[in-house]
Design a protein around this motif. Structure first.
Motif, PDB file in Angstrom:
ATOM      1  N   ALA A   1     -18.431 -66.438  10.538  1.00 41.01           N
ATOM      2  CA  ALA A   1     -17.613 -65.565   9.690  1.00 41.01           C
ATOM      3  C   ALA A   1     -17.730 -66.585   8.365  1.00 41.01           C
ATOM      4  O   ALA A   1     -17.416 -65.814   7.089  1.00 41.01           O
ATOM      5  N   GLN A   2     -17.537 -67.833   8.380  1.00 42.30           N
ATOM      6  CA  GLN A   2     -17.246 -68.691   7.106  1.00 42.30           C
ATOM      7  C   GLN A   2     -18.508 -68.489   6.364  1.00 42.30           C
ATOM      8  O   GLN A   2     -18.351 -68.610   5.112  1.00 42.30           O
ATOM      9  N   ALA A   3     -19.794 -68.516   6.970  1.00 42.58           N
ATOM     10  CA  ALA A   3     -20.778 -68.430   6.168  1.00 42.58           C
ATOM     11  C   ALA A   3     -21.091 -66.814   5.442  1.00 42.58           C
ATOM     12  O   ALA A   3     -21.334 -66.963   4.281  1.00 42.58           O
ATOM     13  N   MET A   4     -20.573 -65.917   5.998  1.00 45.45           N
ATOM     14  CA  MET A   4     -20.403 -64.629   5.254  1.00 45.45           C
ATOM     15  C   MET A   4     -19.357 -64.778   4.249  1.00 45.45           C
ATOM     16  O   MET A   4     -19.566 -64.101   3.214  1.00 45.45           O
ATOM     17  N   VAL A   5     -18.171 -65.501   4.352  1.00 42.55           N
ATOM     18  CA  VAL A   5     -17.387 -65.432   3.309  1.00 42.55           C
ATOM     19  C   VAL A   5     -18.039 -66.271   2.151  1.00 42.55           C
ATOM     20  O   VAL A   5     -17.893 -65.926   0.837  1.00 42.55           O
ATOM     21  N   ALA A   6     -18.596 -67.468   2.532  1.00 46.48           N
ATOM     22  CA  ALA A   6     -19.394 -68.089   1.275  1.00 46.48           C
ATOM     23  C   ALA A   6     -20.449 -67.349   0.691  1.00 46.48           C
ATOM     24  O   ALA A   6     -20.619 -67.616  -0.586  1.00 46.48           O
ATOM     25  N   ALA A   7     -20.779 -66.367   1.380  1.00 47.90           N
ATOM     26  CA  ALA A   7     -21.895 -65.706   0.792  1.00 47.90           C
ATOM     27  C   ALA A   7     -21.387 -64.408  -0.145  1.00 47.90           C
ATOM     28  O   ALA A   7     -22.178 -63.514  -0.639  1.00 47.90           O
ATOM     29  N   GLY A   8     -20.252 -64.258  -0.029  1.00 51.21           N
ATOM     30  CA  GLY A   8     -19.638 -63.321  -1.089  1.00 51.21           C
ATOM     31  C   GLY A   8     -18.937 -61.904  -0.131  1.00 51.21           C
ATOM     32  O   GLY A   8     -19.066 -60.952  -0.469  1.00 51.21           O
ATOM     33  N   VAL A   9     -18.787 -61.990   1.419  1.00 55.45           N
ATOM     34  CA  VAL A   9     -18.484 -60.724   2.025  1.00 55.45           C
ATOM     35  C   VAL A   9     -16.972 -59.967   1.549  1.00 55.45           C
ATOM     36  O   VAL A   9     -16.097 -61.021   1.149  1.00 55.45           O
ATOM     37  N   ASP A  10     -16.701 -58.989   1.907  1.00 56.98           N
ATOM     38  CA  ASP A  10     -15.533 -58.602   1.220  1.00 56.98           C
ATOM     39  C   ASP A  10     -14.707 -58.013   2.612  1.00 56.98           C
ATOM     40  O   ASP A  10     -13.566 -57.991   2.300  1.00 56.98           O
ATOM     41  N   ILE A  11     -15.342 -57.602   3.726  1.00 59.60           N
ATOM     42  CA  ILE A  11     -14.766 -57.509   4.931  1.00 59.60           C
ATOM     43  C   ILE A  11     -15.462 -57.882   5.980  1.00 59.60           C
ATOM     44  O   ILE A  11     -16.902 -58.053   5.795  1.00 59.60           O
TER      45      ILE A  11
ATOM     46  N   THR B   1     -34.088 -53.232   5.134  1.00 58.64           N
ATOM     47  CA  THR B   1     -32.694 -53.022   4.876  1.00 58.64           C
ATOM     48  C   THR B   1     -32.311 -53.078   3.488  1.00 58.64           C
ATOM     49  O   THR B   1     -31.603 -52.305   2.922  1.00 58.64           O
ATOM     50  N   ALA B   2     -32.732 -53.893   2.611  1.00 51.91           N
ATOM     51  CA  ALA B   2     -32.452 -54.016   1.166  1.00 51.91           C
ATOM     52  C   ALA B   2     -32.849 -52.816   0.399  1.00 51.91           C
ATOM     53  O   ALA B   2     -31.907 -52.397  -0.389  1.00 51.91           O
ATOM     54  N   ALA B   3     -34.014 -52.194   0.683  1.00 51.30           N
ATOM     55  CA  ALA B   3     -34.504 -50.867   0.132  1.00 51.30           C
ATOM     56  C   ALA B   3     -33.448 -49.612   0.552  1.00 51.30           C
ATOM     57  O   ALA B   3     -33.180 -49.122  -0.502  1.00 51.30           O
TER      58      ALA B   3
ATOM     59  N   ARG C   1     -22.319 -51.650   5.360  1.00 49.64           N
ATOM     60  CA  ARG C   1     -22.000 -52.574   6.557  1.00 49.64           C
ATOM     61  C   ARG C   1     -23.495 -53.225   6.825  1.00 49.64           C
ATOM     62  O   ARG C   1     -24.497 -52.484   7.132  1.00 49.64           O
ATOM     63  N   VAL C   2     -23.340 -54.772   6.715  1.00 46.29           N
ATOM     64  CA  VAL C   2     -24.761 -55.293   6.877  1.00 46.29           C
ATOM     65  C   VAL C   2     -24.657 -56.719   7.680  1.00 46.29           C
ATOM     66  O   VAL C   2     -23.512 -56.998   8.009  1.00 46.29           O
ATOM     67  N   HIS C   3     -25.846 -57.172   8.109  1.00 48.00           N
ATOM     68  CA  HIS C   3     -25.896 -58.269   8.852  1.00 48.00           C
ATOM     69  C   HIS C   3     -26.119 -59.724   7.966  1.00 48.00           C
ATOM     70  O   HIS C   3     -25.854 -60.549   8.103  1.00 48.00           O
ATOM     71  N   ASP C   4     -27.095 -59.393   6.542  1.00 44.02           N
ATOM     72  CA  ASP C   4     -27.501 -60.089   6.080  1.00 44.02           C
ATOM     73  C   ASP C   4     -26.877 -60.254   4.672  1.00 44.02           C
ATOM     74  O   ASP C   4     -27.322 -59.716   3.651  1.00 44.02           O
ATOM     75  N   VAL C   5     -25.689 -61.009   4.725  1.00 48.06           N
ATOM     76  CA  VAL C   5     -24.828 -60.830   3.418  1.00 48.06           C
ATOM     77  C   VAL C   5     -25.200 -61.448   2.313  1.00 48.06           C
ATOM     78  O   VAL C   5     -25.172 -60.604   1.134  1.00 48.06           O
ATOM     79  N   GLN C   6     -25.722 -62.470   2.486  1.00 46.87           N
ATOM     80  CA  GLN C   6     -26.384 -63.292   1.021  1.00 46.87           C
ATOM     81  C   GLN C   6     -27.208 -62.268   0.339  1.00 46.87           C
ATOM     82  O   GLN C   6     -27.170 -62.252  -0.834  1.00 46.87           O
ATOM     83  N   GLU C   7     -28.291 -61.885   1.352  1.00 46.43           N
ATOM     84  CA  GLU C   7     -29.488 -61.006   0.616  1.00 46.43           C
ATOM     85  C   GLU C   7     -28.879 -59.583   0.007  1.00 46.43           C
ATOM     86  O   GLU C   7     -29.155 -59.345  -1.111  1.00 46.43           O
ATOM     87  N   MET C   8     -28.066 -59.089   0.860  1.00 47.31           N
ATOM     88  CA  MET C   8     -27.468 -57.935   0.238  1.00 47.31           C
ATOM     89  C   MET C   8     -26.471 -57.869  -0.756  1.00 47.31           C
ATOM     90  O   MET C   8     -26.379 -57.063  -1.621  1.00 47.31           O
ATOM     91  N   ARG C   9     -25.774 -59.026  -1.093  1.00 44.91           N
ATOM     92  CA  ARG C   9     -25.115 -59.299  -2.007  1.00 44.91           C
ATOM     93  C   ARG C   9     -25.819 -59.277  -3.383  1.00 44.91           C
ATOM     94  O   ARG C   9     -25.600 -58.589  -4.320  1.00 44.91           O
ATOM     95  N   ASP C  10     -27.118 -59.721  -3.428  1.00 39.03           N
ATOM     96  CA  ASP C  10     -28.037 -59.849  -4.514  1.00 39.03           C
ATOM     97  C   ASP C  10     -28.449 -58.362  -4.757  1.00 39.03           C
ATOM     98  O   ASP C  10     -28.551 -57.976  -5.891  1.00 39.03           O
ATOM     99  N   VAL C  11     -28.742 -57.696  -3.485  1.00 35.61           N
ATOM    100  CA  VAL C  11     -29.082 -56.328  -3.849  1.00 35.61           C
ATOM    101  C   VAL C  11     -28.202 -55.451  -4.287  1.00 35.61           C
ATOM    102  O   VAL C  11     -28.420 -54.611  -5.376  1.00 35.61           O
TER     103      VAL C  11
ATOM    104  N   TYR D   1     -19.057 -52.906  -2.221  1.00 36.15           N
ATOM    105  CA  TYR D   1     -18.350 -53.635  -1.343  1.00 36.15           C
ATOM    106  C   TYR D   1     -19.144 -54.076   0.034  1.00 36.15           C
ATOM    107  O   TYR D   1     -19.778 -53.148   0.484  1.00 36.15           O
ATOM    108  N   LEU D   2     -19.283 -55.200   0.469  1.00 45.80           N
ATOM    109  CA  LEU D   2     -20.079 -55.617   1.549  1.00 45.80           C
ATOM    110  C   LEU D   2     -18.986 -56.105   2.986  1.00 45.80           C
ATOM    111  O   LEU D   2     -18.137 -56.786   2.822  1.00 45.80           O
ATOM    112  N   MET D   3     -19.265 -55.241   4.145  1.00 43.86           N
ATOM    113  CA  MET D   3     -18.837 -55.314   5.294  1.00 43.86           C
ATOM    114  C   MET D   3     -19.621 -56.120   6.286  1.00 43.86           C
ATOM    115  O   MET D   3     -20.876 -55.663   6.307  1.00 43.86           O
ATOM    116  N   GLY D   4     -19.351 -57.470   6.525  1.00 43.02           N
ATOM    117  CA  GLY D   4     -20.336 -58.234   7.204  1.00 43.02           C
ATOM    118  C   GLY D   4     -20.012 -58.057   8.935  1.00 43.02           C
ATOM    119  O   GLY D   4     -19.077 -57.928   9.285  1.00 43.02           O
ATOM    120  N   VAL D   5     -21.192 -57.796   9.418  1.00 43.27           N
ATOM    121  CA  VAL D   5     -21.060 -57.504  11.039  1.00 43.27           C
ATOM    122  C   VAL D   5     -20.989 -58.816  11.860  1.00 43.27           C
ATOM    123  O   VAL D   5     -21.758 -59.531  11.457  1.00 43.27           O
TER     124      VAL D   5
END
Length: 282
Positions: free
Chosen positions: A47-57, A244-246, A260-270, A19-23
Motif C-alpha cells: 500500500a505504501q509503495a502504491m501511495v508513493a507511486a501516486g495511487v488515488d484509492i 494493460t497499458a494499451a 483499477r490497476v495492479h501496476d500503479v507506477q506504470e499506469m500513472r505514466d499511461v 484516477y487510479l485505484m490500486g488493487v
C-alpha cells in the motif's frame, strides 16, 4: 453527473483527469497476486509503495472473484480484511475501498476506516447491501455481472451487449437511489471479464463511452486480465503490464474516470499521457 466527489478530504473532479485505484488483494488465491499480500506487513508495504507511486484509492479485497473462485465464509472474509484495514488506516491517508458483496463486511469495513464499497454484484448478491451503504452514507461502485464468479464464464450470451450492460446498471442505480444512496456517490463499472468473453471485452472497451449516458463516473478494471493474455499469448498475469497499458489508454480515450490497476507506477505514466491527449480541460 455531479462533477466532483469528496472522499476523506480528497476532491475527485470527474472528466479532468484519470484516477487510479490500486488493487490490494489480501487473499491466497487471486488470479494475479494471490498470497503475495495476505499478511499485514506485506499489505502495508505494498500500500505504501502504491501511495508513493501516486495511487488515488486503495482497493482491499478479501474474497477472490476470479473465474471459479470458491466462496469463503463471512467470518473468514472479515478475518482477512479488518486487520489489514486497521493497519492501513493508521499509516496511510488515501481513500480505501473494500471489494465485497456482503453487507455485514461492508458495514464492518467502513466502521474500521474504509471509505468506499466496491461491489462486483452491483448490490444483487446481498439484499441488505444497498440499504446498508445508504445508512453509512459512503460511495459505492456498482458493477455489471451475470451469474456468479463460479458460473459467469457460462453466462456470456447477449443480444445487445452495451444495451444490456447499460440497462442493468441503470436498474442498479435506480435501486440504490431508491433506498437513499446519493446519486453523486455512485460509480459504475461495466465488469470487464465478468460474464464477458474475449470479443465482448474488446467491444466493451471500444463502446465504453455509451455508458456516459448514465451520468455516473465510470471505473474500468482491465488490469492483467485474460483477454490481454490471449492477445499477447502471455499466460503469466504479471507479465501483462504493457498490454494493460494499451487497454488503459483505450479506456481513457473512451471516457473512463477511474482505472483499477495492479501496476500503479506504470499506469500513472499511461494516464498522465492519455489525459494530455484525450481530456478537453487540462
Amino acid at each position: 453527473m455531479s462533477n466532483k466527489l469528496i472522499i476523506r478530504e480528497r476532491c475527485f473532479v470527474w472528466e479532468q483527469r484519470t484516477y487510479l485505484m490500486g488493487v490490494l488483494n489480501v487473499t491466497p488465491d487471486s488470479f494475479s497476486d494471490g498470497g503475495a499480500f495476505n499478511n499485514s506487513a506485506a499489505a502495508l508495504a505494498q500500500a505504501q509503495a502504491m501511495v508513493a507511486a501516486g495511487v488515488d484509492i486503495i482497493d482491499v479485497g478479501g474474497q477472490s472473484t476470479r473465474p471459479g473462485a470458491e466462496q469463503i465464509t463471512v467470518a473468514e472474509e472479515l478475518n482477512r480484511v479488518l486487520p489489514i484495514l486497521q493497519v492501513l488506516r493508521r499509516e496511510i491517508t488515501v481513500p480505501i475501498s473494500v471489494d465485497t458483496t456482503r453487507a455485514s463486511v461492508a458495514r464492518a469495513s467502513i466502521e474500521t476506516g474504509a471509505d468506499i464499497i466496491n461491489d462486483i454484484s452491483g448490490g444483487t448478491f446481498d439484499s441488505e447491501m444497498l440499504p446498508t451503504v445508504a445508512s453509512l452514507d459512503v460511495p459505492i461502485v456498482l458493477m455489471h455481472i451475470q451469474g456468479t464468479p463460479q458460473t459467469m464464464q457460462q453466462m456470456t450470451n447477449y443480444q445487445d451487449l452495451m444495451g444490456e450492460i447499460s440497462n442493468f446498471l441503470a436498474a442498479r442505480i435506480l435501486a440504490a437511489t431508491t433506498v437513499g444512496i446519493d446519486h453523486r456517490k455512485i460509480i459504475i463499472d461495466p465488469g470487464i471479464g465478468f460474464a464477458k468473453n474475449y470479443e465482448q471485452n474488446l467491444e466493451l472497451l471500444r463502446q465504453l463511452r455509451a455508458l456516459k449516458a448514465l451520468n455516473c463516473p465510470i471505473l474500468v478494471g482491465a488490469s492483467r486480465k485474460s483477454f490481454i493474455g490471449r492477445i499477447l499469448n502471455q499466460p503469466d498475469p504479471q507479465a501483462r503490464v504493457w498490454g494493460t497499458a494499451a487497454a488503459c489508454c483505450a479506456a481513457i480515450s473512451q471516457g473512463a474516470d477511474i482505472l483499477r490497476v495492479h501496476d500503479v507506477q506504470e499506469m500513472r505514466d499511461v494516464s498522465l499521457v492519455a489525459d494530455a491527449l484525450f481530456r478537453q480541460e487540462r
